[in-house]
Each structure stands twice: as C-alpha cells, then as structure tokens.
Write an enzyme that holds these catalytic residues in place. Structure first.
Site, short mmCIF file in Angstrom:
data_model
loop_
_atom_site.label_atom_id
_atom_site.label_comp_id
_atom_site.label_asym_id
_atom_site.label_seq_id
_atom_site.Cartn_x
_atom_site.Cartn_y
_atom_site.Cartn_z
N SER A 118 0.81 -1.21 0.00
CA SER A 118 0.00 0.00 0.00
C SER A 118 0.84 1.26 0.00
O SER A 118 0.32 2.36 -0.13
CB SER A 118 -0.91 0.00 1.23
OG SER A 118 -0.13 0.12 2.39
N CYS A 119 2.16 1.14 0.19
CA CYS A 119 2.96 2.36 0.36
C CYS A 119 3.97 2.63 -0.76
O CYS A 119 3.92 3.69 -1.38
CB CYS A 119 3.69 2.31 1.69
SG CYS A 119 2.57 2.52 3.07
N LEU A 120 4.91 1.69 -1.00
CA LEU A 120 6.03 2.04 -1.89
C LEU A 120 5.55 2.50 -3.28
O LEU A 120 5.95 3.59 -3.73
CB LEU A 120 7.03 0.89 -2.02
CG LEU A 120 7.81 0.51 -0.75
CD1 LEU A 120 8.93 -0.48 -1.09
CD2 LEU A 120 8.41 1.71 -0.07
#
Ligand code: NAD
Length: 415
Positions: free
Chosen positions: A259-261
């Site tokens: 969900s982030c990088l």
C-alpha cells in the site's frame, strides 16, 4: 495522555493499540462502521502480529463520529491517502477528516495538537490541512498546534516497528506543537528529528523512494546476474557488508508492492512534475518495477504453453506476515495469466479472502493442491513454502524458496 486517532486502518489501529498498551487513553474514530464495531469487540479486523493480543489487553473506545476528540491532548490523523488515477495522492479522506475535525474544534478552549501521520506530499499540511482547521475559528499557535509526523511502520511487523522505531520525525508548526508531541514519545528510545512541516513530509516520501530504488536496483543486477550465471544473492551478500550499502532490501525478486512504496513513489513523481521537474531516476524505478513481476510469466512461457494450462500461485500478499494485497505483484501476474488463457489456482495463508474480492474466478485451494498444477509460480516468501515437496514439478520462483530448487524444472526470476 489523552489521544484521539482519526482513521483506524493498518496505521491508526496499530498506533492506537500500542499507545493504549503504553498507558494512554485512546479514542479511535473511523467512518467504517464494521471496523468500529470490531474494535469495540476487542477484535483485530486485520492481521498483524501481536495486534489481537494487545486489543484483548487494553480498553479502546472506537466511534464513527468526532464528538469529544478535541478533549484530547493530541489528535493523530491516520486516514488513507491512496493514489488517484493520475498517480497523485488523493486528499479526499484527509480533507474530509480535517473538515469534520474543524467542526468539532469550534468554540473549544483547551489547547491540543493535531498531528498529520498520513503520508502526504510536501506542502499539504500547510496548504490544505491548516486552512481547513482554521475554519473552526481557532487560531493556530494559540488555540491549537499542528505537527506532521510521518509513520514508518511496515506491515507484518507493525507493532514492533511502532514500539521500537528507527527514528521519529516531528515536522512542527511551532515549538509548542513539537513540545506537546514529544511528551508522547518520551519513553521511546529512538533519535528524534525536529524540523518543519514540509521537510517531514519529504522525509517520508524520500525514504520510500529510496527503498523502492534499492529494490529495483538489485533486481536489475539480479536480471543481469541470471544471464551471466552469477548468484545474485551471493553478490548482494558481498555488497551488504559495506555499511554504506547495508544488507537490507537487497533480495532480488519480483519487485515491490503493497500500500505504500508504489503509491508514494508515484506521488513524488507527479508532485515533482507539477512543479516542472522531471524525476528521471524515480520514473525509471517505477517503470522497471512494473515490468519485473511479469518476467515470471516470460520465464514460465519458456517451459509450458499457457493456454488452457493449470497454473498455481503460491502466495498472494505483497509480502509475508500480512493479508494486505494492495498493489501486490500477484495482481499483475494473475491478470497476465488470464490474458494468456491459463486456468489459475491460488493459495495464500492469509490473503486469499481479500484476493477473492478482486479475482472471484480463481480457485482458492490448499498449498498441497497447488502442487498438482501444470506449473507453479512462487509469489510471496511465506516460510511454509519451504516445507513443500516440489519434486517432479515445474516451478518458477519469484522469491528464492530454496526447497523449490528440488523441482524437475526450476527457474528463479533473478537466479
Ligand atoms: P487504511 O486504508 O488501512 O486505513 C485508513 C482508515 O481511515 C480506514 O479505516 C478509513 O475508513 C478511515 N477513514 C477514511 N476517511 C475517514 C474520515 N474522514 N474520518 C475517519 N476515518 C476515516 O490506510 P493505512 O494503510 O492505515 O494508511 C494510513 C496512512 O498511513 C496513509 O497515508 C498511508 O500512506 C500511511 N502509511 C501506511 C503504512 C502501512 O504500512 N499501511 C505505513 C506507513 C504510513
């Protein structure tokens, strides 16, 4: 301290639970009724090591409305900031949260600090969040303070990451805001960097962009090593002894997801372009990563015709220890397999239910049954995949599961 946490997803729930365990009084606010109900029943609706146990030990009040949040000393905003269709960060949830908070702030006399913990691009706290909060009629610096303190926990070990952070960053509107927030961290044994709001926002995005770059870099070396017959993991080991390089994030494979990088990298790229700067390195990291997972399919096609073949996927989550499959490489791989006319079966110890919402047409089965497929793709490095009997099988491995080397036909993506 008395803390309110707005947004009870991976970040908000873990932070709320950990801060409650440390003796703070916690109120969680979330617009999702089911999540609120689960939390009030002391149940972790998401999988994270230790989280369920902590929720059973502490008392947390969860609610769907904002009543009373400004009685807190600190209000942490932990709502989602996903990519929109242009790759920019969608500020929808953070704007809604700030608006709802501003309504609750009207006429309040006690001082409190609002802390943006959601990941946002530089300038968002100053240009978007603060103007909304000021609509309450309260004066920033006098009636309330503001900080931007990015969160660095990673899924799969979020509790430990939050409790033992490598560093804590306080972007502060003024000294009083930062001093109030530092009371929350006085028991933490971590370096604290106090800086301004937009620097804190950039530290988070730059950190994730660096990690993404490191992964794409070693994958490029890995692709090259495979062609040259060199063991890329041995190369990474040799490189990692150098402190300037470090040994982490040097496992060549199918690339980064989660969900982030990907979304933080896209956000940094689009926000750079909006100010007329073309970030060539970052763009290449993203493009390279998009293609890396699909190398698995290219390698598979060297051994088997995909049309009508039964292909088994071992692992669906973007990494072990989580049931989160947001931006997992398994999504790209499943789509490509369907395009090629393959029949797809899948196993994941935690993420199958979440994956089923995206791909109901996949047959979700046991890991033993996956071994009966015409060929097997290893997508997530779950420890349990080291205990399977791969003898006689065709395996294309994206994660270096050593036991799988016993397969009749075995190929690693970068080895
Ligand atoms: P999430 O989607 O799991 O959770 C966000 C929660 O906010 C949801 O439960 C949603 O219902 C709630 N929400 C949305 N609008 C709301 C509103 N107006 N009022 C109250 N609640 C609202 O997201 P997440 O993974 O916890 O991420 C939160 C933020 O932290 C993001 O900015 C993310 O980039 C960042 N972050 C995430 C991680 C991670 O590993 N997941 C790590 C570090 C930072």
């Amino acid at each position: 301290m008395n803390i309110s946490v707005i947004g009870s997803g991976y970040v908000g729930l873990v932070i709320g639970a950990c801060l409650a365990k440390l003796g703070n009084t916690i109120t969680l606010v979330d617009t999702d009724k089911d999540r609120v109900a689960a939390i009030n029943n002391n149940v972790a609706y998401l999988y994270e090591v230790e989280l369920d146990e902590i929720l059973k030990q502490v008392h947390i009040e969860a609610r769907t409305d904002y009543r009373g949040v400004t009685d807190s000393d600190i209000i942490l905003i932990c709502v989602d900031t996903p990519s929109d269709e242009t790759g920019s960060i969608s500020l929808k949830s953070i704007i809604e949260a700030a608006e709802q908070l501003a309504e609750e702030m009207e006429g309040k006399e006690n001082y409190y600090v609002v802390v943006v913990k959601s990941t946002v691009t530089p300038g968002t706290t100053e240009e978007v969040v603060i103007p909304i909060l000021e609509k309450s009629g309260g004066k920033i610096g006098v009636d309330f303070g503001v900080c931007m303190s990015p969160e660095f926990l990673s899924e799969g070990k979020a509790v430990q990451d939050f409790m033992h952070p490598a560093r804590v960053i306080f972007g502060e509107y003024d000294k009083k805001s930062g001093d109030t927030l530092s009371n929350l961290y006085h028991n933490f044994n971590a370096p604290i960097l106090r800086t301004n709001l937009r620097t804190a926002e950039m530290i988070k995005l730059a950190s994730n962009a660096f990690l993404s770059t490191k992964i794409s870099f070693i994958n490029e070396i890995g692709n090259l090593c495979k062609q040259l017959g060199i063991d890329t993991y041995e190369v990474a080991k040799g490189m990692g002894f150098d402190e300037r390089i470090g040994s982490k994030f040097l496992n060549a494979g199918i690339g980064f997801g989660g969900s982030c990088l990907p979304k933080d990298l896209k956000a940094l790229i689009t926000s750079s372009e909006q100010i007329g700067y073309k970030p060539r390195i970052l763009q290449e990291v993203l493009d390279f990563n998009d293609k890396q997972a699909l190398r698995l399919i290219e390698l598979l096609k060297r051994h088997i015709a995909l049309k009508g073949a039964n292909i088994g996927l071992l692992g669906l989550s973007f990494k072990p220890g989580t049931n989160d499959m947001r931006d997992s490489s398994a999504i790209k791989i499943a789509q490509a397999l369907f395009q090629e006319g393959a029949i797809v079966k899948a196993y994941d110890p935690l993420a199958a239910e979440n994956f089923k919402r995206l791909f109901p047409q996949i047959e979700y089965t046991s890991k033993e049954d996956i071994l009966n497929c015409d060929a097997i793709l290893i997508i997530t490095e779950w420890e349990e995949f080291n205990n399977l009997d791969y003898k006689g099988k065709i395996v294309i491995d994206g994660r270096r599961i050593l036991k799988a080397k016993e397969a009749r036909i075995y190929e690693g993506i970068c080895w």
